[in-house]
Design a protein around this motif. Structure first.
Motif, PDB file in Angstrom:
ATOM      1  N   PRO A  59       0.799  -1.231   0.000  1.00 32.67           N
ATOM      2  CA  PRO A  59       0.000   0.000   0.000  1.00 32.67           C
ATOM      3  C   PRO A  59       0.833   1.283   0.000  1.00 32.67           C
ATOM      4  CG  PRO A  59      -0.754  -1.502   1.730  1.00 32.67           C
ATOM      5  CD  PRO A  59       0.477  -2.100   1.120  1.00 32.67           C
ATOM      6  N   LEU A  60       2.078   1.212   0.455  1.00 32.10           N
ATOM      7  CA  LEU A  60       2.901   2.419   0.496  1.00 32.10           C
ATOM      8  C   LEU A  60       3.405   2.841  -0.878  1.00 32.10           C
ATOM      9  CD1 LEU A  60       5.072   1.785   3.685  1.00 32.10           C
ATOM     10  CD2 LEU A  60       3.042   3.227   3.456  1.00 32.10           C
ATOM     11  N   GLY A  61       3.512   1.919  -1.793  1.00 33.65           N
ATOM     12  CA  GLY A  61       4.061   2.235  -3.107  1.00 33.65           C
ATOM     13  C   GLY A  61       5.577   2.196  -3.089  1.00 33.65           C
ATOM     14  N   ALA A  62       6.145   2.074  -4.269  1.00 41.13           N
ATOM     15  CA  ALA A  62       7.593   1.885  -4.398  1.00 41.13           C
ATOM     16  C   ALA A  62       8.393   3.073  -3.866  1.00 41.13           C
ATOM     17  CB  ALA A  62       7.956   1.609  -5.855  1.00 41.13           C
ATOM     18  N   ARG A  63       7.956   4.296  -4.165  1.00 36.78           N
ATOM     19  CA  ARG A  63       8.696   5.481  -3.738  1.00 36.78           C
ATOM     20  C   ARG A  63       8.788   5.558  -2.214  1.00 36.78           C
ATOM     21  NH1 ARG A  63       6.530   9.838  -1.987  1.00 36.78           N
ATOM     22  NH2 ARG A  63       7.739  11.726  -1.790  1.00 36.78           N
ATOM     23  N   VAL A  64       7.648   5.428  -1.554  1.00 34.30           N
ATOM     24  CA  VAL A  64       7.625   5.522  -0.095  1.00 34.30           C
ATOM     25  C   VAL A  64       8.363   4.331   0.519  1.00 34.30           C
ATOM     26  CG1 VAL A  64       6.132   5.547   1.951  1.00 34.30           C
ATOM     27  CG2 VAL A  64       5.548   6.932  -0.048  1.00 34.30           C
ATOM     28  N   GLN A  65       8.188   3.148  -0.053  1.00 32.50           N
ATOM     29  CA  GLN A  65       8.898   1.981   0.462  1.00 32.50           C
ATOM     30  C   GLN A  65      10.412   2.201   0.449  1.00 32.50           C
ATOM     31  OE1 GLN A  65       8.766  -0.866   1.909  1.00 32.50           O
ATOM     32  NE2 GLN A  65       6.593  -1.198   2.035  1.00 32.50           N
ATOM     33  N   GLN A  66      10.924   2.732  -0.650  1.00 30.82           N
ATOM     34  CA  GLN A  66      12.367   2.964  -0.729  1.00 30.82           C
ATOM     35  C   GLN A  66      12.802   4.021   0.287  1.00 30.82           C
ATOM     36  OE1 GLN A  66      14.652   1.297  -2.247  1.00 30.82           O
ATOM     37  NE2 GLN A  66      13.382   0.000  -3.520  1.00 30.82           N
ATOM     38  N   LEU A  67      11.995   5.045   0.479  1.00 26.41           N
ATOM     39  CA  LEU A  67      12.327   6.062   1.481  1.00 26.41           C
ATOM     40  C   LEU A  67      12.314   5.468   2.886  1.00 26.41           C
ATOM     41  CD1 LEU A  67      10.301   9.059  -0.006  1.00 26.41           C
ATOM     42  CD2 LEU A  67      12.808   8.878   0.146  1.00 26.41           C
ATOM     43  N   HIS A  80      26.175   0.984   3.521  1.00 28.48           N
ATOM     44  CA  HIS A  80      26.123   0.443   2.158  1.00 28.48           C
ATOM     45  C   HIS A  80      24.688   0.197   1.692  1.00 28.48           C
ATOM     46  CE1 HIS A  80      27.399  -1.493  -1.502  1.00 28.48           C
ATOM     47  NE2 HIS A  80      26.692  -2.558  -1.172  1.00 28.48           N
ATOM     48  N   PRO A  81      23.855  -0.541   2.445  1.00 30.64           N
ATOM     49  CA  PRO A  81      22.488  -0.723   1.972  1.00 30.64           C
ATOM     50  C   PRO A  81      21.682   0.577   1.972  1.00 30.64           C
ATOM     51  CG  PRO A  81      22.839  -1.944   4.021  1.00 30.64           C
ATOM     52  CD  PRO A  81      24.155  -1.372   3.604  1.00 30.64           C
ATOM     53  N   ALA A  82      22.001   1.513   2.863  1.00 29.39           N
ATOM     54  CA  ALA A  82      21.310   2.804   2.838  1.00 29.39           C
ATOM     55  C   ALA A  82      21.582   3.526   1.512  1.00 29.39           C
ATOM     56  CB  ALA A  82      21.733   3.675   4.018  1.00 29.39           C
ATOM     57  N   ARG A  83      22.822   3.435   1.029  1.00 30.17           N
ATOM     58  CA  ARG A  83      23.161   4.033  -0.270  1.00 30.17           C
ATOM     59  C   ARG A  83      22.342   3.387  -1.396  1.00 30.17           C
ATOM     60  NH1 ARG A  83      27.900   4.751   2.558  1.00 30.17           N
ATOM     61  NH2 ARG A  83      28.842   6.793   2.204  1.00 30.17           N
ATOM     62  N   ILE A  84      22.230   2.074  -1.343  1.00 33.47           N
ATOM     63  CA  ILE A  84      21.469   1.358  -2.372  1.00 33.47           C
ATOM     64  C   ILE A  84      20.009   1.822  -2.369  1.00 33.47           C
ATOM     65  CG2 ILE A  84      20.537  -0.922  -2.990  1.00 33.47           C
ATOM     66  CD1 ILE A  84      23.255  -2.083  -1.992  1.00 33.47           C
ATOM     67  N   HIS A  85      19.418   1.968  -1.186  1.00 33.16           N
ATOM     68  CA  HIS A  85      18.002   2.345  -1.129  1.00 33.16           C
ATOM     69  C   HIS A  85      17.788   3.831  -1.369  1.00 33.16           C
ATOM     70  CE1 HIS A  85      16.211  -1.520  -0.460  1.00 33.16           C
ATOM     71  NE2 HIS A  85      17.295  -1.815   0.245  1.00 33.16           N
ATOM     72  N   ALA A  86      18.787   4.664  -1.128  1.00 37.22           N
ATOM     73  CA  ALA A  86      18.680   6.068  -1.531  1.00 37.22           C
ATOM     74  C   ALA A  86      18.596   6.139  -3.057  1.00 37.22           C
ATOM     75  CB  ALA A  86      19.865   6.875  -1.009  1.00 37.22           C
ATOM     76  N   GLN A  87      19.455   5.380  -3.729  1.00 32.72           N
ATOM     77  CA  GLN A  87      19.393   5.308  -5.203  1.00 32.72           C
ATOM     78  C   GLN A  87      18.059   4.725  -5.645  1.00 32.72           C
ATOM     79  OE1 GLN A  87      21.090   6.398  -7.637  1.00 32.72           O
ATOM     80  NE2 GLN A  87      23.209   6.599  -7.062  1.00 32.72           N
ATOM     81  N   THR A 119      23.055  12.606   5.345  1.00 25.59           N
ATOM     82  CA  THR A 119      23.510  13.762   4.573  1.00 25.59           C
ATOM     83  C   THR A 119      24.750  13.423   3.748  1.00 25.59           C
ATOM     84  OG1 THR A 119      24.724  14.662   6.477  1.00 25.59           O
ATOM     85  CG2 THR A 119      22.470  15.461   6.122  1.00 25.59           C
ATOM     86  N   GLU A 120      25.601  12.552   4.280  1.00 24.35           N
ATOM     87  CA  GLU A 120      26.773  12.103   3.514  1.00 24.35           C
ATOM     88  C   GLU A 120      26.326  11.378   2.240  1.00 24.35           C
ATOM     89  OE1 GLU A 120      29.734   8.386   4.080  1.00 24.35           O
ATOM     90  OE2 GLU A 120      29.683   9.779   5.769  1.00 24.35           O
ATOM     91  N   ILE A 121      25.368  10.485   2.388  1.00 20.37           N
ATOM     92  CA  ILE A 121      24.866   9.725   1.242  1.00 20.37           C
ATOM     93  C   ILE A 121      24.195  10.647   0.239  1.00 20.37           C
ATOM     94  CG2 ILE A 121      23.134   8.017   0.542  1.00 20.37           C
ATOM     95  CD1 ILE A 121      23.844   6.540   3.222  1.00 20.37           C
ATOM     96  N   ILE A 122      23.380  11.565   0.724  1.00 22.92           N
ATOM     97  CA  ILE A 122      22.678  12.491  -0.166  1.00 22.92           C
ATOM     98  C   ILE A 122      23.674  13.361  -0.925  1.00 22.92           C
ATOM     99  CG2 ILE A 122      21.081  14.445  -0.248  1.00 22.92           C
ATOM    100  CD1 ILE A 122      19.780  13.091   2.335  1.00 22.92           C
TER     101      ILE A 122
END
Length: 135
Positions: A59-67, A80-87, A119-122
């Motif tokens: 129900p959250l949708g792909a965009r919200v799920q990734q966030l 490392h996985p945070a970088r993957i999910h930010a992308q 903030t580093e990842i962003i």
């Protein structure tokens, strides 16, 4: 089972990652290599199927799920996985401002280290000299 059949099945797993993240993470490539080599491809297929259900049939949708994934991984300090999910969030239609909002929320829920990691990842995702234009 033939090598062609195994290769085709492994490629189907890769396609699932491409659809949700826009790319196949290097760790997944390594797991697939091992799974094919040692006859454990069904494990990777099951993981990919579960991830696909959770990330796309939700129900959250792909965009919200990734966030959400990005924020949870920041809170856990998993760079490392945070970088993957930010992308993955950007791939699913999120913007840099959305990622900043998640990092700010992580500040409240998990403290300065989570915020600093976010903030580093962003910052890594911004083009050289890039800023808020078009974001």
């Amino acid at each position: 089972m033939s090598d062609d059949s195994l290769a085709s099945r492994a490629e189907a797993v890769r396609d699932r990652y491409r659809s949700t993240l826009g790319a196949v993470p290097s760790g997944v490539e390594e797991r697939l290599r091992l799974a094919q080599e040692f006859g454990r491809l069904p494990t990777e297929e099951a993981i990919a199927a579960l991830r696909h259900i959770v990330l796309t049939d939700n129900p959250l949708g792909a965009r919200v799920q990734q966030l959400v994934h990005f924020g949870q991984l920041l809170a856990l300090g998993r760079a490392h996985p945070a970088r993957i999910h930010a992308q993955g969030a950007l791939h699913a239609g999120a913007g840099i401002a959305d990622l900043i909002g998640v990092a700010e929320t992580a500040l409240i829920t998990a403290g300065v280290p989570a915020y600093a990691l976010g903030t580093e990842i962003i910052a890594e995702l911004l083009p050289p000299g890039g800023g808020a234009e078009g974001r």
